[in-house]
Design a protein around this motif. Structure first.
Motif, PDB file in Angstrom:
ATOM      1  N   ASN A  16     126.351   7.716  -0.249  1.00  0.00           N
ATOM      2  CA  ASN A  16     126.253   8.144   1.178  1.00  0.00           C
ATOM      3  C   ASN A  16     127.083   9.364   1.453  1.00  0.00           C
ATOM      4  OD1 ASN A  16     124.500   6.654   3.081  1.00  0.00           O
ATOM      5  ND2 ASN A  16     126.065   4.976   2.814  1.00  0.00           N
ATOM      6  N   TYR A  20     124.998  12.598   2.499  1.00  0.00           N
ATOM      7  CA  TYR A  20     125.307  13.181   3.762  1.00  0.00           C
ATOM      8  C   TYR A  20     126.646  13.971   4.077  1.00  0.00           C
ATOM      9  CZ  TYR A  20     121.772   9.565   5.254  1.00  0.00           C
ATOM     10  OH  TYR A  20     120.545   8.722   5.534  1.00  0.00           O
ATOM     11  N   TYR A  32     119.075   4.622  -4.288  1.00  0.00           N
ATOM     12  CA  TYR A  32     119.966   3.937  -3.238  1.00  0.00           C
ATOM     13  C   TYR A  32     119.442   2.812  -2.762  1.00  0.00           C
ATOM     14  CZ  TYR A  32     122.462   4.133   1.156  1.00  0.00           C
ATOM     15  OH  TYR A  32     123.301   3.693   2.318  1.00  0.00           O
ATOM     16  N   ASP A  33     118.111   2.903  -2.306  1.00  0.00           N
ATOM     17  CA  ASP A  33     117.388   1.708  -1.716  1.00  0.00           C
ATOM     18  C   ASP A  33     117.469   0.511  -2.268  1.00  0.00           C
ATOM     19  OD1 ASP A  33     114.314   0.908  -0.758  1.00  0.00           O
ATOM     20  OD2 ASP A  33     115.879   1.358   0.704  1.00  0.00           O
TER      21      ASP A  33
HETATM   22  C1  LIG Z   1     114.210   4.784   0.652  1.00  0.00           C
HETATM   23  C2  LIG Z   1     115.313   5.772   0.895  1.00  0.00           C
HETATM   24  C3  LIG Z   1     116.523   5.299   0.617  1.00  0.00           C
HETATM   25  C4  LIG Z   1     117.520   6.246   1.023  1.00  0.00           C
HETATM   26  C5  LIG Z   1     117.282   7.421   1.735  1.00  0.00           C
HETATM   27  C6  LIG Z   1     118.179   8.361   2.135  1.00  0.00           C
HETATM   28  N1  LIG Z   1     119.461   8.376   1.309  1.00  0.00           N
HETATM   29  C7  LIG Z   1     119.624   8.650  -0.008  1.00  0.00           C
HETATM   30  C8  LIG Z   1     120.710   8.682  -0.809  1.00  0.00           C
HETATM   31  C9  LIG Z   1     120.963   9.263  -2.048  1.00  0.00           C
HETATM   32  N2  LIG Z   1     119.820   9.556  -2.700  1.00  0.00           N
HETATM   33  O1  LIG Z   1     121.911   9.099  -2.566  1.00  0.00           O
HETATM   34  C10 LIG Z   1     121.936   8.109  -0.095  1.00  0.00           C
HETATM   35  C11 LIG Z   1     121.947   7.795   1.285  1.00  0.00           C
HETATM   36  C12 LIG Z   1     120.504   7.764   1.908  1.00  0.00           C
HETATM   37  O2  LIG Z   1     120.461   7.226   3.154  1.00  0.00           O
HETATM   38  C13 LIG Z   1     115.841   7.643   2.072  1.00  0.00           C
HETATM   39  C14 LIG Z   1     115.489   9.268   2.813  1.00  0.00           C
HETATM   40  C15 LIG Z   1     115.041   6.744   1.639  1.00  0.00           C
END
Ligand SMILES: Cc1ccc(Cn2cc(C(N)=O)ccc2=O)c(C)c1
Length: 322
Positions: A16, A20, A32-33
Motif C-alpha cells: 500500500n 498509494y 496484492y489481491d
Molecule cells: C485486484 C486489485 C488489487 C489491488 C489494486 C490496487 N492496489 C495495488 C497495489 C499494488 N499493486 O501494489 C497495492 C494496493 C492496491 O490497492 C487494484 C487496482 C486491483
C-alpha cells in the motif's frame, strides 16, 4: 499463527505504501489481491485475531448517525495571503525586522503547493491511527475517523521507528483530477448532479456518514505539518520534519523544496505556476514557511495566523463552463 498474520499485514502495508504513498507499485495488482485474500481468509477463520490496524479493516463499520465534535488541542490556523511579488518581499522584510536579521543573513523558506482539498488532523498514539478530524472553525472540528481510515494513503499504523508516542499530523485530503472526472462521469450517467470542483467533491465525500461511500471516492492525503507532539523528538527544520513523516509512511508532496529568501520563493512560484494545469491535483497557491523551527517559534502567531508563513495565491482562473 498470529506471526503469519502479522507478516501478511506488513507485506500489504508495504504494498500500500509503495502504491498509494510513493505512487510506485512493486508488484502487480493481482499479487496484492492474492495476499489480501489470504489475510482476509485467515481473519475470517479467526475473527478474534483481527486488529483495527489490519489492512482489511479500512472500510468502516456501520454508518454513523451523526459526527461528534472534536476540540483541537492546538488550533488549526489559517494563513495570511500574498497576491504579488511586492507582498512576498514585504513578508520577508517584516520577518527580517522582527528577527533582527541583517541583509546578508540567509533566510530559508520551505515551499509546498497549497492543495485545494479539506484540511484534516490525524492523531497517532504509539504509531496507531487513533482519530481523524476536520479543521472546522480552527478550534472545533468533526470526528471523521471512520472516513479517514478509508483513505489508502493514510497509514493505519506508522512504519519504521522513532516516532513520538503522541503525534498529530496535519494535511490536506483531496481528490485527484482523474478521480474527480471519473466520479462526475458516473454521476452524469446516473442522472445525478455533478460536483462543481474536486474540493467540493472531497468535502462531500468526507461528510458521508457511511464510510463505504467515502471508500469509493479515491481520496488521497498529503501531510504538511505537525500539531501536538509528545513523547519524542522531531527535527529542527520544517523540511526535515516532512521527510521524517515520509519515513513513517505518511505522504508528503513531491514538489516540496527549500529556497532562499522572497526571491527564491518567487522563482519557485513562477516555475510551478507554469506546470499548475499539468499537476495530478488542483492547487490554489503555494505555501511558503520559514524552514527553521526555532525561527518559527520566535516569530509566533498573530491572532489566527502564524507570522512565519504566507500563502501566495494564483490569480483566479476563468472558470470553464461545463
Ligand atoms: C485486484 C486489485 C488489487 C489491488 C489494486 C490496487 N492496489 C495495488 C497495489 C499494488 N499493486 O501494489 C497495492 C494496493 C492496491 O490497492 C487494484 C487496482 C486491483
Amino acid at each position: 499463527m498470529t506471526q503469519l498474520l502479522e507478516q501478511l499485514r506488513d507485506q500489504l502495508r508495504h504494498y500500500n505504501y509503495q502504491y498509494y504513498v510513493l505512487d510506485d507499485p512493486q508488484v502487480p495488482d493481482a499479487e496484492y489481491d492474492r495476499v489480501f485474500r489470504q489475510l482476509k481468509a485467515l481473519e475470517d477463520e479467526h475473527p478474534e485475531w483481527i486488529t483495527p490496524d489490519s489492512p482489511t479493516q479500512r472500510v468502516g463499520a456501520e454508518p454513523l448517525a451523526a459526527f461528534t465534535q472534536v476540540r483541537h488541542e492546538m488550533p488549526m490556523l489559517s494563513l495570511d495571503n500574498a497576491f504579488s511579488a511586492e507582498d512576498m518581499y514585504s513578508f520577508e522584510k517584516r520577518l527580517r525586522d522582527r528577527l533582527k536579521l541583517d541583509e546578508e543573513t540567509p533566510l530559508a523558506f520551505a515551499c509546498e503547493p497549497k492543495l485545494d482539498g479539506i484540511a484534516v488532523s490525524l492523531l497517532y498514539e504509539n504509531g496507531q491511527l487513533i482519530r481523524g478530524a476536520t479543521r472546522g472553525d480552527g478550534s472545533t472540528g468533526e470526528d471523521i475517523t471512520l472516513n479517514v481510515r478509508t483513505v489508502e494513503s493514510i497509514p493505519l499504523k506508522l512504519m519504521g521507528s522513532g516516532y513520538p508516542e503522541r503525534l498529530e499530523v496535519r494535511g490536506e485530503i483531496y481528490m485527484p483530477r482523474r478521480s474527480f472526472t471519473r466520479l462526475n462521469e458516473a454521476a452524469l450517467k446516473r442522472g445525478d448532479k455533478p460536483f462543481v470542483n474536486p474540493r467540493n467533491a472531497a468535502a462531500g465525500s468526507l461528510r458521508q456518514l457511511d464510510p463505504k461511500i467515502t471508500a469509493q471516492r479515491s481520496l488521497e492525503m498529503c501531510c504538511y505539518s505537525v500539531g501536538v507532539v509528545s513523547g519524542g523528538e522531531l527535527p529542527d527544520s520544517h523540511e526535515a520534519i516532512l521527510r521524517k513523516l515520509a519515513t513513517w509512511g505518511l505522504k508528503i508532496n513531491a514538489e516540496m523544496a527549500v529556497v532562499q529568501g522572497a526571491k527564491g520563493c518567487l522563482e519557485y512560484f513562477d516555475a510551478l505556476s507554469e506546470r499548475r494545469n499539468q499537476l495530478a491535483y488542483e492547487i490554489d497557491g503555494i505555501v511558503f514557511k520559514v524552514n527553521d523551527i526555532a525561527l518559527q517559534q520566535r516569530l509566533g502567531f498573530v491572532s489566527r495566523a502564524p507570522r512565519w508563513a504566507i500563502a501566495h495565491k494564483f490569480p483566479a482562473q476563468e472558470e470553464m463552463t461545463i
